[in-house]
Design a protein around this motif. Structure first.
Motif, short mmCIF file in Angstrom:
data_model
loop_
_atom_site.label_atom_id
_atom_site.label_comp_id
_atom_site.label_asym_id
_atom_site.label_seq_id
_atom_site.Cartn_x
_atom_site.Cartn_y
_atom_site.Cartn_z
N MET A 199 0.81 -1.18 0.00
CA MET A 199 0.00 0.00 0.00
C MET A 199 0.87 1.27 0.00
O MET A 199 0.57 2.22 -0.68
CB MET A 199 -0.92 -0.03 1.22
CG MET A 199 -1.89 1.11 1.25
SD MET A 199 -2.97 0.99 -0.14
CE MET A 199 -4.45 1.62 0.51
N LEU A 200 1.93 1.25 0.79
CA LEU A 200 2.84 2.39 0.85
C LEU A 200 3.57 2.58 -0.48
O LEU A 200 3.76 3.71 -0.94
CB LEU A 200 3.83 2.22 1.99
CG LEU A 200 4.77 3.39 2.27
CD1 LEU A 200 3.96 4.62 2.68
CD2 LEU A 200 5.75 3.03 3.36
N ASP A 201 3.94 1.46 -1.09
CA ASP A 201 4.64 1.56 -2.37
C ASP A 201 3.74 2.12 -3.46
O ASP A 201 4.18 2.90 -4.30
CB ASP A 201 5.22 0.20 -2.79
CG ASP A 201 4.14 -0.86 -2.95
OD1 ASP A 201 3.08 -0.72 -2.32
OD2 ASP A 201 4.38 -1.83 -3.69
N ASP A 202 2.46 1.76 -3.42
CA ASP A 202 1.52 2.31 -4.40
C ASP A 202 1.32 3.81 -4.22
O ASP A 202 1.23 4.55 -5.21
CB ASP A 202 0.16 1.61 -4.29
CG ASP A 202 0.20 0.19 -4.81
OD1 ASP A 202 1.10 -0.12 -5.62
OD2 ASP A 202 -0.66 -0.61 -4.40
N SER A 203 1.26 4.26 -2.98
CA SER A 203 1.08 5.70 -2.75
C SER A 203 2.29 6.49 -3.24
O SER A 203 2.13 7.57 -3.83
CB SER A 203 0.80 5.98 -1.28
OG SER A 203 1.90 5.61 -0.48
N PHE A 204 3.50 5.96 -3.02
CA PHE A 204 4.68 6.64 -3.53
C PHE A 204 4.74 6.59 -5.06
O PHE A 204 5.06 7.57 -5.72
CB PHE A 204 5.96 6.03 -2.96
CG PHE A 204 6.37 6.63 -1.65
CD1 PHE A 204 6.85 7.92 -1.58
CD2 PHE A 204 6.28 5.89 -0.49
CE1 PHE A 204 7.25 8.47 -0.37
CE2 PHE A 204 6.67 6.43 0.72
CZ PHE A 204 7.14 7.73 0.78
N THR A 205 4.41 5.43 -5.63
CA THR A 205 4.47 5.29 -7.08
C THR A 205 3.46 6.21 -7.76
O THR A 205 3.81 6.95 -8.69
CB THR A 205 4.20 3.83 -7.48
OG1 THR A 205 5.15 2.99 -6.83
CG2 THR A 205 4.32 3.64 -8.99
N TYR A 206 2.20 6.17 -7.32
CA TYR A 206 1.19 7.01 -7.96
C TYR A 206 1.35 8.48 -7.59
O TYR A 206 1.02 9.36 -8.38
CB TYR A 206 -0.21 6.50 -7.61
CG TYR A 206 -0.48 5.14 -8.20
CD1 TYR A 206 -0.31 4.91 -9.56
CD2 TYR A 206 -0.89 4.08 -7.41
CE1 TYR A 206 -0.53 3.66 -10.11
CE2 TYR A 206 -1.12 2.83 -7.94
CZ TYR A 206 -0.94 2.62 -9.30
OH TYR A 206 -1.16 1.40 -9.84
N GLY A 207 1.86 8.75 -6.39
CA GLY A 207 2.17 10.13 -6.04
C GLY A 207 3.26 10.70 -6.93
O GLY A 207 3.20 11.85 -7.35
N GLY A 208 4.27 9.88 -7.23
CA GLY A 208 5.31 10.31 -8.15
C GLY A 208 4.78 10.52 -9.55
O GLY A 208 5.20 11.45 -10.25
N LEU A 209 3.83 9.69 -9.96
CA LEU A 209 3.23 9.86 -11.28
C LEU A 209 2.44 11.17 -11.36
O LEU A 209 2.57 11.91 -12.33
CB LEU A 209 2.30 8.67 -11.58
CG LEU A 209 1.53 8.73 -12.89
CD1 LEU A 209 2.49 8.63 -14.07
CD2 LEU A 209 0.50 7.64 -12.95
N ILE A 210 1.68 11.45 -10.32
CA ILE A 210 0.90 12.70 -10.31
C ILE A 210 1.82 13.92 -10.27
O ILE A 210 1.59 14.89 -10.99
CB ILE A 210 -0.08 12.69 -9.12
CG1 ILE A 210 -1.17 11.64 -9.36
CG2 ILE A 210 -0.71 14.05 -8.91
CD1 ILE A 210 -2.04 11.36 -8.17
N LEU A 211 2.86 13.85 -9.45
CA LEU A 211 3.82 14.95 -9.41
C LEU A 211 4.54 15.10 -10.75
O LEU A 211 4.84 16.22 -11.18
CB LEU A 211 4.84 14.74 -8.30
CG LEU A 211 4.42 15.17 -6.91
CD1 LEU A 211 5.44 14.72 -5.89
CD2 LEU A 211 4.25 16.66 -6.85
#
Length: 77
Positions: free
Chosen positions: A1-13
């Motif tokens: 779950m934490l890895d998904d938030s970082f991955t998708y957060g990086g995509l949005i940024l």
């Protein structure tokens, strides 16, 4: 779950940074009216518009996107 938030957060940024870079590139190009005025009267001296901290913001957003994506891909899912 934490890895998904970082991955998708990086995509949005990353998408946000891309939009900022595109906006900076479009603002750097002169308008058609400015080019015609320069052609007709060579004495017109136009200063380049100041973009303030927009370039710095775009660079920071790019760096954060790369960092967040790297963390997201490094964490085991």
């Amino acid at each position: 779950m934490l890895d998904d938030s970082f991955t998708y957060g990086g995509l949005i940024l990353g998408l946000t940074a891309l939009a900022l870079w595109i906006r900076l590139a479009l603002r750097a190009l002169p308008s058609v009216e400015t080019m015609i005025a320069r052609y007709q009267d060579e004495r017109i001296v136009t200063e380049s518009p100041s973009h303030g901290g927009m370039g710095r913001l775009a660079a920071c957003a790019t760096a954060m996107a790369v960092t967040f994506s790297a963390i997201g891909y490094a964490l085991p899912g």
